[in-house]
Scaffold this motif. Structure first.
Motif, PDB file in Angstrom:
ATOM      1  N   GLY A   1       0.743  -1.200   0.026  1.00  0.00           N
ATOM      2  CA  GLY A   1      -0.123  -0.007  -0.134  1.00  0.00           C
ATOM      3  C   GLY A   1       0.982   1.242  -0.151  1.00  0.00           C
ATOM      4  N   PRO A   2       0.170   2.530   0.304  1.00  0.00           N
ATOM      5  CA  PRO A   2       1.056   3.565   0.043  1.00  0.00           C
ATOM      6  C   PRO A   2       1.909   3.772   1.314  1.00  0.00           C
ATOM      7  CG  PRO A   2      -1.121   4.064   0.939  1.00  0.00           C
ATOM      8  CD  PRO A   2      -1.301   2.743   0.534  1.00  0.00           C
ATOM      9  N   PHE A   3       2.054   3.066   2.266  1.00  0.00           N
ATOM     10  CA  PHE A   3       2.908   3.143   3.667  1.00  0.00           C
ATOM     11  C   PHE A   3       3.657   1.662   3.528  1.00  0.00           C
ATOM     12  CE2 PHE A   3      -0.666   5.809   4.512  1.00  0.00           C
ATOM     13  CZ  PHE A   3      -0.203   6.831   4.795  1.00  0.00           C
ATOM     14  N   GLY A   4       3.729   0.979   2.467  1.00  0.00           N
ATOM     15  CA  GLY A   4       4.666  -0.218   2.371  1.00  0.00           C
ATOM     16  C   GLY A   4       3.798  -1.348   2.641  1.00  0.00           C
ATOM     17  N   THR A   5       4.393  -2.370   3.086  1.00  0.00           N
ATOM     18  CA  THR A   5       3.637  -3.639   3.218  1.00  0.00           C
ATOM     19  C   THR A   5       2.377  -3.428   4.458  1.00  0.00           C
ATOM     20  OG1 THR A   5       5.560  -4.848   2.558  1.00  0.00           O
ATOM     21  CG2 THR A   5       3.755  -6.169   3.863  1.00  0.00           C
ATOM     22  N   GLU A   6       1.455  -3.821   4.102  1.00  0.00           N
ATOM     23  CA  GLU A   6       0.282  -3.752   5.095  1.00  0.00           C
ATOM     24  C   GLU A   6      -0.491  -5.183   5.122  1.00  0.00           C
ATOM     25  OE1 GLU A   6      -3.292  -1.771   2.572  1.00  0.00           O
ATOM     26  OE2 GLU A   6      -1.527  -0.248   2.770  1.00  0.00           O
ATOM     27  N   LEU A   7      -1.512  -5.004   5.979  1.00  0.00           N
ATOM     28  CA  LEU A   7      -2.132  -6.358   6.369  1.00  0.00           C
ATOM     29  C   LEU A   7      -3.617  -6.159   6.117  1.00  0.00           C
ATOM     30  CD1 LEU A   7      -1.559  -9.237   7.377  1.00  0.00           C
ATOM     31  CD2 LEU A   7      -2.260  -8.495   9.512  1.00  0.00           C
ATOM     32  N   LYS A   8      -4.287  -6.749   5.222  1.00  0.00           N
ATOM     33  CA  LYS A   8      -5.796  -6.759   5.123  1.00  0.00           C
ATOM     34  C   LYS A   8      -6.412  -8.101   5.704  1.00  0.00           C
ATOM     35  CE  LYS A   8      -5.950  -3.877   0.844  1.00  0.00           C
ATOM     36  NZ  LYS A   8      -6.784  -3.937  -0.417  1.00  0.00           N
ATOM     37  N   ALA A   9      -7.221  -7.839   6.759  1.00  0.00           N
ATOM     38  CA  ALA A   9      -7.890  -8.884   7.413  1.00  0.00           C
ATOM     39  C   ALA A   9      -9.437  -8.920   7.442  1.00  0.00           C
ATOM     40  CB  ALA A   9      -7.315  -9.006   8.830  1.00  0.00           C
ATOM     41  N   LYS A  10     -10.092  -9.946   7.808  1.00  0.00           N
ATOM     42  CA  LYS A  10     -11.668 -10.034   8.400  1.00  0.00           C
ATOM     43  C   LYS A  10     -11.287 -10.902   9.618  1.00  0.00           C
ATOM     44  CE  LYS A  10     -13.555 -10.221   3.777  1.00  0.00           C
ATOM     45  NZ  LYS A  10     -14.143  -8.941   3.909  1.00  0.00           N
ATOM     46  N   VAL A  11     -11.896 -10.143  10.431  1.00  0.00           N
ATOM     47  CA  VAL A  11     -11.806 -10.433  12.045  1.00  0.00           C
ATOM     48  C   VAL A  11     -12.999 -10.962  12.471  1.00  0.00           C
ATOM     49  CG1 VAL A  11     -11.053  -9.741  14.463  1.00  0.00           C
ATOM     50  CG2 VAL A  11      -9.914  -8.932  12.503  1.00  0.00           C
ATOM     51  N   PRO A  12     -13.458 -12.119  12.985  1.00  0.00           N
ATOM     52  CA  PRO A  12     -14.834 -12.394  13.836  1.00  0.00           C
ATOM     53  C   PRO A  12     -15.048 -11.262  14.658  1.00  0.00           C
ATOM     54  CG  PRO A  12     -13.270 -14.445  13.954  1.00  0.00           C
ATOM     55  CD  PRO A  12     -12.435 -13.089  13.385  1.00  0.00           C
ATOM     56  N   ALA A  13     -16.470 -11.049  14.581  1.00  0.00           N
ATOM     57  CA  ALA A  13     -17.015 -10.231  15.483  1.00  0.00           C
ATOM     58  C   ALA A  13     -18.811 -10.253  15.547  1.00  0.00           C
ATOM     59  CB  ALA A  13     -16.775  -8.688  14.691  1.00  0.00           C
ATOM     60  N   THR A  14     -19.236  -9.832  16.507  1.00  0.00           N
ATOM     61  CA  THR A  14     -20.658 -10.079  16.749  1.00  0.00           C
ATOM     62  C   THR A  14     -21.402  -8.617  16.336  1.00  0.00           C
ATOM     63  OG1 THR A  14     -20.197 -11.206  18.658  1.00  0.00           O
ATOM     64  CG2 THR A  14     -22.290 -10.466  18.426  1.00  0.00           C
ATOM     65  N   THR A  15     -22.229  -8.810  15.492  1.00  0.00           N
ATOM     66  CA  THR A  15     -23.047  -7.526  15.052  1.00  0.00           C
ATOM     67  C   THR A  15     -24.110  -7.182  15.945  1.00  0.00           C
ATOM     68  OG1 THR A  15     -24.910  -9.062  14.223  1.00  0.00           O
ATOM     69  CG2 THR A  15     -23.086  -8.586  12.724  1.00  0.00           C
ATOM     70  N   SER A  16     -24.608  -5.931  16.050  1.00  0.00           N
ATOM     71  CA  SER A  16     -25.367  -5.181  16.909  1.00  0.00           C
ATOM     72  C   SER A  16     -26.592  -6.031  17.192  1.00  0.00           C
ATOM     73  CB  SER A  16     -25.597  -3.790  16.348  1.00  0.00           C
ATOM     74  OG  SER A  16     -26.596  -3.921  15.050  1.00  0.00           O
ATOM     75  N   ASP A  17     -27.148  -6.831  16.475  1.00  0.00           N
ATOM     76  CA  ASP A  17     -28.234  -7.670  16.514  1.00  0.00           C
ATOM     77  C   ASP A  17     -28.018  -9.035  17.147  1.00  0.00           C
ATOM     78  OD1 ASP A  17     -27.128  -8.599  14.281  1.00  0.00           O
ATOM     79  OD2 ASP A  17     -28.871  -8.354  13.153  1.00  0.00           O
ATOM     80  N   GLY A  18     -26.572  -9.107  17.475  1.00  0.00           N
ATOM     81  CA  GLY A  18     -26.359 -10.628  17.883  1.00  0.00           C
ATOM     82  C   GLY A  18     -25.778 -11.583  17.153  1.00  0.00           C
ATOM     83  N   ARG A  19     -25.793 -11.435  15.981  1.00  0.00           N
ATOM     84  CA  ARG A  19     -25.540 -12.336  15.035  1.00  0.00           C
ATOM     85  C   ARG A  19     -23.825 -12.291  14.941  1.00  0.00           C
ATOM     86  NH1 ARG A  19     -28.267 -11.379   9.300  1.00  0.00           N
ATOM     87  NH2 ARG A  19     -27.569  -9.095   9.939  1.00  0.00           N
ATOM     88  N   THR A  20     -23.233 -13.375  14.377  1.00  0.00           N
ATOM     89  CA  THR A  20     -21.757 -13.638  14.222  1.00  0.00           C
ATOM     90  C   THR A  20     -21.372 -13.300  12.679  1.00  0.00           C
ATOM     91  OG1 THR A  20     -21.596 -15.281  15.957  1.00  0.00           O
ATOM     92  CG2 THR A  20     -19.851 -15.044  14.566  1.00  0.00           C
TER      93      THR A  20
END
Length: 227
Positions: free
Chosen positions: A120-139
């Motif tokens: 990216g514009p600042f060199g090597t970066e990390l794109k990720a998808k992190v498990p999270a709980t939504t506002s309605d309680g779903r995963t």
């Protein structure tokens, strides 16, 4: 004639000492910058170890640890996108972004997420998808884009969330914000990876005996808006 012959004096040539050349520090054309490289801080907001730019349309806040009341991170928000910031001490000679990036990826994958290194514009970066709980309680999974910058005895990590994590146009204003950060590490000795102290504008920096290490997200922070 004297039995003792006078020996001819031989002048030893002593090489001249060549002064050791100390390479000048190259000031990067794009930040984050060290405070020593920015003579004029302009209207940047003083958050202790971080001096953040004043960019129209971007709101700046501090994330405060509930147990201690101490700021542990800063963030910049614009139109549904947020740039979370932490600034850490680093060794004098080596950067730590490569190691931190690897550890982040390993931690995210262990949690059931995914992580991929990109440029990216600042060199090597990390794109990720992190498990999270939504506002309605779903995963579900939340997208993150981690960027980093190694400086002289400091390191800044940024985590982009919201639209800026996946949309280049939404990320541009926050990338500009990151590129104009100034780090004021101070002269206090800190072990590598210890958080450098952040402060609410107008308060004094008081070094801590011990500070928490870098985390993916501070636990239970309270938000204090700076402007």
């Amino acid at each position: 004639m004297s039995p003792f012959r006078r020996k001819k004096r031989v002048e030893e040539e002593v090489p001249e000492e060549v002064p050791e050349e100390v390479p000048e520090r190259v000031i990067p054309s794009r930040g984050p910058f060290d405070v020593a490289d920015v003579p004029e801080l302009g209207d940047r907001v003083n958050l202790g170890a971080l001096r953040v730019p004043n960019i129209p349309g971007i709101k700046v806040g501090l994330e405060v640890e509930r147990s201690s009341g101490r700021p542990v991170a800063a963030h910049a928000t614009r139109e549904g996108s947020t740039l979370h910031l932490q600034v850490l001490a680093a060794p004098r000679s080596l950067g730590i972004w490569d190691d931190i990036r690897s550890e982040l990826a390993e931690s995210i994958i262990e949690q059931g997420g995914s992580a991929e290194e990109t440029e990216g514009p600042f060199g090597t970066e990390l794109k990720a998808k992190v498990p999270a709980t939504t506002s309605d309680g779903r995963t579900g999974k939340r997208s993150y884009r981690f960027i980093g910058a190694d400086g002289p005895r400091w390191f800044v990590r940024g985590a982009l969330t919201g639209r800026a994590a996946t949309n280049p146009q939404a990320a541009e204003p926050l990338e500009e914000f990151f590129a104009n950060l100034v780090v004021d590490r101070g002269q206090t000795a800190y072990p590598p990876r210890e958080m450098l102290p952040l402060t609410v504008p107008g308060t004094k920096v008081v070094p801590e005996e011990s500070a928490p290490r870098i985390e993916l997200a501070p636990r239970g922070p309270e938000i204090t808006e700076v402007r």
